[in-house]
Design a protein around this motif. Structure first.
Motif, PDB file in Angstrom:
ATOM      1  N   LEU A  54       0.835  -1.195   0.000  1.00 13.60           N
ATOM      2  CA  LEU A  54       0.000   0.000   0.000  1.00 13.60           C
ATOM      3  C   LEU A  54       0.873   1.250   0.000  1.00 13.60           C
ATOM      4  N   GLY A  55       1.961   1.241   0.788  1.00 18.37           N
ATOM      5  CA  GLY A  55       2.883   2.379   0.777  1.00 18.37           C
ATOM      6  C   GLY A  55       3.481   2.600  -0.593  1.00 18.37           C
ATOM      7  N   GLU A  56       3.801   1.508  -1.286  1.00 17.67           N
ATOM      8  CA  GLU A  56       4.317   1.648  -2.648  1.00 17.67           C
ATOM      9  C   GLU A  56       3.250   2.226  -3.562  1.00 17.67           C
ATOM     10  N   GLY A  57       1.996   1.843  -3.322  1.00 21.35           N
ATOM     11  CA  GLY A  57       0.894   2.385  -4.118  1.00 21.35           C
ATOM     12  C   GLY A  57       0.774   3.884  -3.973  1.00 21.35           C
ATOM     13  N   PHE A  58       0.939   4.394  -2.746  1.00 17.45           N
ATOM     14  CA  PHE A  58       0.881   5.841  -2.535  1.00 17.45           C
ATOM     15  C   PHE A  58       2.023   6.550  -3.269  1.00 17.45           C
ATOM     16  N   ARG A  59       3.164   5.898  -3.374  1.00 18.61           N
ATOM     17  CA  ARG A  59       4.261   6.501  -4.144  1.00 18.61           C
ATOM     18  C   ARG A  59       3.958   6.479  -5.637  1.00 18.61           C
ATOM     19  N   LEU A  60       3.338   5.409  -6.092  1.00 14.24           N
ATOM     20  CA  LEU A  60       3.066   5.272  -7.527  1.00 14.24           C
ATOM     21  C   LEU A  60       2.022   6.261  -8.028  1.00 14.24           C
ATOM     22  N   LEU A 106      -5.945   2.169 -14.820  1.00 12.49           N
ATOM     23  CA  LEU A 106      -4.879   2.629 -13.922  1.00 12.49           C
ATOM     24  C   LEU A 106      -3.950   1.472 -13.590  1.00 12.49           C
ATOM     25  N   SER A 107      -4.502   0.297 -13.345  1.00 14.07           N
ATOM     26  CA  SER A 107      -3.687  -0.883 -13.070  1.00 14.07           C
ATOM     27  C   SER A 107      -2.821  -1.242 -14.268  1.00 14.07           C
ATOM     28  N   GLU A 108      -3.411  -1.144 -15.464  1.00 16.18           N
ATOM     29  CA  GLU A 108      -2.643  -1.452 -16.669  1.00 16.18           C
ATOM     30  C   GLU A 108      -1.476  -0.494 -16.842  1.00 16.18           C
ATOM     31  N   LEU A 109      -1.722   0.804 -16.634  1.00 14.69           N
ATOM     32  CA  LEU A 109      -0.650   1.797 -16.759  1.00 14.69           C
ATOM     33  C   LEU A 109       0.424   1.588 -15.686  1.00 14.69           C
ATOM     34  N   THR A 110      -0.019   1.202 -14.480  1.00 12.95           N
ATOM     35  CA  THR A 110       0.931   0.956 -13.398  1.00 12.95           C
ATOM     36  C   THR A 110       1.834  -0.224 -13.727  1.00 12.95           C
ATOM     37  N   GLU A 111       1.244  -1.289 -14.259  1.00 14.02           N
ATOM     38  CA  GLU A 111       2.061  -2.454 -14.608  1.00 14.02           C
ATOM     39  C   GLU A 111       3.044  -2.114 -15.729  1.00 14.02           C
ATOM     40  N   LEU A 135      -8.629  -9.336  -2.408  1.00 13.07           N
ATOM     41  CA  LEU A 135      -9.399  -9.790  -3.571  1.00 13.07           C
ATOM     42  C   LEU A 135      -9.873  -8.610  -4.413  1.00 13.07           C
ATOM     43  N   GLN A 136     -10.376  -7.581  -3.729  1.00 10.18           N
ATOM     44  CA  GLN A 136     -10.935  -6.429  -4.420  1.00 10.18           C
ATOM     45  C   GLN A 136      -9.920  -5.773  -5.356  1.00 10.18           C
ATOM     46  N   TYR A 137      -8.723  -5.554  -4.865  1.00  9.96           N
ATOM     47  CA  TYR A 137      -7.786  -4.736  -5.629  1.00  9.96           C
ATOM     48  C   TYR A 137      -6.848  -5.553  -6.512  1.00  9.96           C
ATOM     49  N   VAL A 138      -6.460  -6.731  -6.082  1.00  8.05           N
ATOM     50  CA  VAL A 138      -5.623  -7.557  -6.961  1.00  8.05           C
ATOM     51  C   VAL A 138      -6.444  -8.046  -8.153  1.00  8.05           C
ATOM     52  N   LEU A 181      -8.943   9.827   4.435  1.00  9.16           N
ATOM     53  CA  LEU A 181      -7.932   8.892   3.937  1.00  9.16           C
ATOM     54  C   LEU A 181      -8.570   7.840   3.045  1.00  9.16           C
ATOM     55  N   ASN A 182      -9.811   7.423   3.376  1.00  7.61           N
ATOM     56  CA  ASN A 182     -10.447   6.402   2.555  1.00  7.61           C
ATOM     57  C   ASN A 182     -10.777   6.888   1.148  1.00  7.61           C
ATOM     58  N   LEU A 183     -10.707   8.191   0.922  1.00  3.79           N
ATOM     59  CA  LEU A 183     -10.950   8.720  -0.410  1.00  3.79           C
ATOM     60  C   LEU A 183      -9.750   8.504  -1.330  1.00  3.79           C
ATOM     61  N   VAL A 184      -8.552   8.587  -0.768  1.00  7.24           N
ATOM     62  CA  VAL A 184      -7.350   8.463  -1.597  1.00  7.24           C
ATOM     63  C   VAL A 184      -6.742   7.069  -1.544  1.00  7.24           C
ATOM     64  N   VAL A 185      -7.221   6.236  -0.608  1.00  6.23           N
ATOM     65  CA  VAL A 185      -6.614   4.917  -0.478  1.00  6.23           C
ATOM     66  C   VAL A 185      -6.977   4.018  -1.659  1.00  6.23           C
ATOM     67  N   VAL A 186      -8.120   4.275  -2.314  1.00  7.61           N
ATOM     68  CA  VAL A 186      -8.563   3.388  -3.387  1.00  7.61           C
ATOM     69  C   VAL A 186      -7.587   3.381  -4.567  1.00  7.61           C
ATOM     70  N   PRO A 187      -7.255   4.530  -5.173  1.00  7.87           N
ATOM     71  CA  PRO A 187      -6.283   4.473  -6.269  1.00  7.87           C
ATOM     72  C   PRO A 187      -4.906   3.986  -5.828  1.00  7.87           C
ATOM     73  N   ALA A 188      -4.502   4.335  -4.590  1.00  6.64           N
ATOM     74  CA  ALA A 188      -3.216   3.838  -4.080  1.00  6.64           C
ATOM     75  C   ALA A 188      -3.250   2.327  -3.946  1.00  6.64           C
ATOM     76  N   ALA A 189      -4.394   1.785  -3.509  1.00  9.57           N
ATOM     77  CA  ALA A 189      -4.531   0.338  -3.372  1.00  9.57           C
ATOM     78  C   ALA A 189      -4.484  -0.348  -4.733  1.00  9.57           C
ATOM     79  N   VAL A 190      -5.054   0.287  -5.752  1.00  8.41           N
ATOM     80  CA  VAL A 190      -5.001  -0.277  -7.109  1.00  8.41           C
ATOM     81  C   VAL A 190      -3.556  -0.373  -7.581  1.00  8.41           C
ATOM     82  N   CYS A 191      -2.796   0.705  -7.393  1.00 13.00           N
ATOM     83  CA  CYS A 191      -1.385   0.695  -7.807  1.00 13.00           C
ATOM     84  C   CYS A 191      -0.583  -0.297  -6.968  1.00 13.00           C
TER      85      CYS A 191
END
Length: 250
Positions: free
Chosen positions: A13-19, A106-111, A180-183, A224-234
């Motif tokens: 999740l921390g890496e997601g916030f950086r991404l 977003l996941s595709e671009l992150t990968e 499950l949700q984000y992976v 925090l729950n507003l920004v955690v979703v895209p960070a969790a995706v990354c």
């Protein structure tokens, strides 16, 4: 790269916030974030009333035993934790239904950012539109998996004394559901079915729980729950690249 364990999963999740701060990914973070802010305002006002009613009803079921009445403060905390966990994932469900086409891309671009390889195709906005039906169907599958299990845990959580165990079970279940949700987003990009994803994550359940736990906790914190979703995706995409694909074979 060999798959790690619980502690390995905690760091994604921390890496997601950086991404999400990467220039090529920001647009697909901002759009669903604006939608989430609008949604959260409506969701908060609606559920505030339900929360108060459920707490009052549950406390009314307590038997008139002196030792139980003296612990009413503890039951208030436990009921609050159980219901807050339920509402946290409820918000995630609705937010992801709205933003799922954006999150898949977003996941595709992150990968692509992590590996340098194009996952499916660089279809841009046209791809997002084409993927809407499939993305929504994936979300429906996750909801169908979640609801009966959540209902069972909710019933346990409303039973005095039993809710001591239910609160712990809720944390474990929510952590699993967040994984499950984000992976699922990178898994869907690779055309792995939802049952296949569950099987893949079970092969390294400690890492999956480690990834899902901080997301579950962050989802309980307003704003925090507003920004955690895209960070969790990354973060989930990084998890997929390093952990989930390593579990592709037993």
């Amino acid at each position: 790269m060999p798959a790690g364990g619980f502690l390995s999963g905690l760091g994604y999740l921390g890496e997601g916030f950086r991404l999400i701060r990467q220039p090529g990914l920001r647009l697909f973070v901002v759009i669903p974030l604006v939608l989430n802010i609008l949604l959260f305002g409506i969701f908060f006002l609606f559920l505030a009333e339900i929360f108060g009613a459920m707490i009052a009803a549950a406390m009314g079921w307590l038997p008139d035993w002196a030792w139980l009445q003296s612990l009413d403060w503890l039951f208030w905390i436990l009921y609050g934790v159980v219901i807050l966990l339920m509402l946290a994932y409820g918000f995630v469900i609705v937010a992801n239904l709205i933003g799922s086409p954006f999150y898949g891309y977003l996941s595709e671009l992150t990968e692509k950012h992590l590996t340098g390889q194009v996952v499916v195709s660089d279809g841009g906005w046209a791809q997002i539109i084409r993927d809407i039906p499939r993305s929504l169907w994936r979300e429906v599958q996750k909801i169908a998996y979640y609801l009966p299990r959540a209902l069972g845990l909710l019933i346990l959580g409303l039973i005095p004394v039993v809710n001591l165990v239910a609160a712990v079970l809720w944390f474990g279940f929510n952590s699993w559901m967040m994984a499950l949700q984000y992976v699922d987003y990178p898994a869907d990009n690779h055309r792995l079915s939802f049952p296949g994803l569950k099987q893949r994550l079970r092969r390294n359940r400690p890492a999956a729980l480690g990834f899902g736990l901080p997301i579950a906790l962050a989802s309980m914190v307003p704003v925090l729950n507003l920004v955690v979703v895209p960070a969790a995706v990354c973060g989930a995409t990084a998890y997929w690249v390093r952990e989930a694909e390593a579990s592709a074979t037993p």
